[in-house]
Design a protein around this motif. Structure first.
Motif, PDB file in Angstrom:
ATOM      1  N   ASP A 174       1.746  -0.811  -9.159  1.00 19.65           N
ATOM      2  CA  ASP A 174       0.671   0.090  -8.755  1.00 19.65           C
ATOM      3  C   ASP A 174       1.240   1.474  -8.457  1.00 19.65           C
ATOM      4  N   ARG A 175       0.547   2.518  -8.893  1.00 19.31           N
ATOM      5  CA  ARG A 175       1.022   3.898  -8.699  1.00 19.31           C
ATOM      6  C   ARG A 175       1.242   4.207  -7.222  1.00 19.31           C
ATOM      7  N   ASP A 176       0.351   3.725  -6.357  1.00 20.33           N
ATOM      8  CA  ASP A 176       0.503   3.969  -4.927  1.00 20.33           C
ATOM      9  C   ASP A 176       1.790   3.352  -4.390  1.00 20.33           C
ATOM     10  N   ARG A 177       2.187   2.236  -4.955  1.00 21.51           N
ATOM     11  CA  ARG A 177       3.440   1.602  -4.523  1.00 21.51           C
ATOM     12  C   ARG A 177       4.649   2.407  -4.996  1.00 21.51           C
ATOM     13  N   LEU A 178       4.543   3.000  -6.178  1.00 22.97           N
ATOM     14  CA  LEU A 178       5.630   3.849  -6.659  1.00 22.97           C
ATOM     15  C   LEU A 178       5.826   5.041  -5.731  1.00 22.97           C
ATOM     16  N   VAL A 179       4.720   5.565  -5.231  1.00 21.54           N
ATOM     17  CA  VAL A 179       4.794   6.726  -4.346  1.00 21.54           C
ATOM     18  C   VAL A 179       5.150   6.298  -2.929  1.00 21.54           C
ATOM     19  N   GLY A 180       4.404   5.362  -2.370  1.00 23.81           N
ATOM     20  CA  GLY A 180       4.604   4.955  -0.983  1.00 23.81           C
ATOM     21  C   GLY A 180       5.774   4.020  -0.759  1.00 23.81           C
ATOM     22  N   GLY A 181       5.931   3.040  -1.633  1.00 22.67           N
ATOM     23  CA  GLY A 181       6.977   2.036  -1.445  1.00 22.67           C
ATOM     24  C   GLY A 181       8.326   2.442  -2.002  1.00 22.67           C
ATOM     25  N   VAL A 182       8.312   2.995  -3.216  1.00 20.51           N
ATOM     26  CA  VAL A 182       9.560   3.390  -3.866  1.00 20.51           C
ATOM     27  C   VAL A 182      10.013   4.753  -3.363  1.00 20.51           C
ATOM     28  N   GLY A 183       9.041   5.607  -3.064  1.00 17.04           N
ATOM     29  CA  GLY A 183       9.379   6.936  -2.546  1.00 17.04           C
ATOM     30  C   GLY A 183       9.366   8.042  -3.578  1.00 17.04           C
ATOM     31  N   LEU A 184       8.801   7.773  -4.747  1.00 20.61           N
ATOM     32  CA  LEU A 184       8.690   8.821  -5.756  1.00 20.61           C
ATOM     33  C   LEU A 184       7.581   9.790  -5.369  1.00 20.61           C
TER      34      LEU A 184
END
Length: 150
Positions: free
Chosen positions: A41-51
């Motif tokens: 999920d895009r939100d996970r890439l931003v929030g979880g991964v930190g991108l």
């Protein structure tokens, strides 16, 4: 994981499989990371991964040259929860260092043969994890190593 894609990479008819080109290696990394990013999920890439949002979109589009090795590993780990991003990075560094030893290359020789504007000291720092190593730089370094292996 990143080194496994190199061993199984597809090359075009004009490329000698024994002499990897940095562009071919980067394309293989892009395929691997963008496929993994598409499964998260895009939100996970931003929030979880930190991108950043821009980086998340770029990675999904296959634009990974400026992506750090650590961020690329985090994307892969997000797509495969049984993988650890830190372990992926350590494995990549080990693979590069072993390749350098096999090819009898030092960091100054690598710096002289890559397009990236890095000194030998900066190559060493990137390989040791003391500074950022991008996937584009890694592709260039790996291409030099691949051309020199006996």
């Amino acid at each position: 994981m990143f080194h496994e894609v190199v061993d199984g990479r597809e090359v075009g008819p004009d490329v000698d499989a024994d002499e990897p080109a940095a562009a071919d290696l980067l394309a293989a990394f892009a395929a691997l990371v963008s496929e993994a990013a598409a499964s998260v999920d895009r939100d996970r890439l931003v929030g979880g991964v930190g991108l950043t949002e821009a980086d998340a979109d770029a990675v999904r589009d296959g634009d990974v040259a400026a992506l750090s090795l650590a961020d690329g590993a985090a994307v892969l780990a997000a797509a495969e929860p049984d993988r650890d991003a830190d372990a992926i990075v350590a494995e990549v560094r080990d693979h590069l260092l072993m390749g350098m030893a096999t090819a009898v290359l030092d960091v100054d020789a690598i710096a002289a043969r890559i397009d990236a504007d890095l000194t030998g000291q900066e190559v060493q720092q990137a390989l040791e994890g003391r500074t950022t190593l991008t996937l584009g730089q890694r592709a260039e370094i790996l291409a030099v190593i691949g051309r020199r292996k006996p």
